[in-house]
Design a protein around this motif. Structure first.
Motif, PDB file in Angstrom:
ATOM      1  N   HIS A 186       0.829  -1.193   0.000  1.00 27.28           N
ATOM      2  CA  HIS A 186       0.000   0.000   0.000  1.00 27.28           C
ATOM      3  C   HIS A 186       0.867   1.247   0.000  1.00 27.28           C
ATOM      4  N   LEU A 211      -1.396  -1.230  -4.171  1.00 30.63           N
ATOM      5  CA  LEU A 211      -2.678  -0.682  -3.747  1.00 30.63           C
ATOM      6  C   LEU A 211      -2.478   0.789  -3.401  1.00 30.63           C
ATOM      7  N   ARG A 232     -12.648   1.400   0.489  1.00 30.34           N
ATOM      8  CA  ARG A 232     -12.396   0.997  -0.900  1.00 30.34           C
ATOM      9  C   ARG A 232     -11.193   0.063  -0.984  1.00 30.34           C
ATOM     10  N   LEU A 233     -10.138   0.376  -0.223  1.00 31.35           N
ATOM     11  CA  LEU A 233      -8.934  -0.456  -0.173  1.00 31.35           C
ATOM     12  C   LEU A 233      -9.282  -1.870   0.298  1.00 31.35           C
ATOM     13  N   GLU A 253     -12.190  -3.384   0.154  1.00 32.50           N
ATOM     14  CA  GLU A 253     -12.994  -4.055  -0.878  1.00 32.50           C
ATOM     15  C   GLU A 253     -12.120  -4.514  -2.045  1.00 32.50           C
ATOM     16  N   GLU A 254     -11.132  -3.701  -2.409  1.00 35.43           N
ATOM     17  CA  GLU A 254     -10.215  -4.083  -3.486  1.00 35.43           C
ATOM     18  C   GLU A 254      -9.430  -5.341  -3.111  1.00 35.43           C
ATOM     19  N   SER A 311     -11.743  -8.367  -3.242  1.00 36.82           N
ATOM     20  CA  SER A 311     -12.092  -8.783  -4.603  1.00 36.82           C
ATOM     21  C   SER A 311     -10.924  -9.485  -5.296  1.00 36.82           C
ATOM     22  N   THR A 312      -9.726  -9.344  -4.730  1.00 38.96           N
ATOM     23  CA  THR A 312      -8.531  -9.940  -5.327  1.00 38.96           C
ATOM     24  C   THR A 312      -8.171 -11.275  -4.693  1.00 38.96           C
TER      25      THR A 312
END
Length: 195
Positions: free
Chosen positions: A85, A111, A123-124, A126-127, A130-131
């Motif tokens: 990140h 990220l 949002r981070l 959720e990203e 999703s990965t």
């Protein structure tokens, strides 16, 4: 795993052992994973078998410099898939290239988010979800010290939002993935600058 610079800065680590929800102060980075450096070995890094973290997924916030960079490099060297990140995409891409070159690990995922913003933290998370469906290690390292009072978009004092609330919110948002990956670890890096 962590460099001497982290030891000199007096960073402290706290381990949140999941799913038991207990918090264990781990002392300074001189003690990491029950390895205590003593005597003539005090200035040498511990050695670990190559690829000991193969199949493990790790997230390091604030991974573009300092303790975060060296932690991400150490995890990559040990074979982990590492989410790195950072706030700045160009700096993050430069960091990724450097870590890939020095570790031969191409399993690195960038990220971008500002941890001072709760919206970007969500949002981070959720990203990440999703990965991947697992997260073995979350290292909350990103932080800042601001000498002038500033507010986040949510109206929270910036230093408090970045160094305290961000860690809590990111951990909470990733709790389901951490619990599904048990025994997962959450490591919080702190500094004497936090008083």
């Amino acid at each position: 795993l962590l460099p001497g610079a982290a030891q000199r800065r007096g960073c402290a680590l706290f381990l949140f052992n999941l799913p038991g929800y207990w918090i264990k102060p781990a002392g300074t980075v001189k003690i990491m994973g029950n390895i205590e450096k003593r005597g003539s070995m005090a200035n040498q890094s511990p050695t670990y078998p190559d690829n000991i973290l193969n199949g493990k997924v790790c997230l390091v916030t604030g991974a573009t410099s300092g303790v975060g960079l060296e932690t991400a490099r150490g995890l990559a060297r040990l074979g982990a898939q590492v989410f790195l990140h950072g706030r700045n995409l160009q700096k993050l891409e430069s960091t990724l290239a450097d870590i890939r070159r020095t570790t031969d690990n191409s399993n690195l995922i960038p990220l971008v988010a500002d941890v001072a913003s709760q919206q970007q933290i969500r949002r981070l998370a959720e990203e990440i979800k999703s990965t991947t469906n697992r997260l073995d290690v979350l290292i909350n390292n990103a932080g800042a010290v601001n000498m002038v009072r500033q507010l986040t978009p949510e109206g929270i004092e910036l230093t408090f939002a970045s160094n305290h609330l961000a860690y809590y919110l990111l951990t909470l948002c990733l709790m389901d993935v951490l619990l599904a990956s048990a025994p997962a670890r959450v490591i919080v890096v702190s500094s004497f600058a936090h008083g």
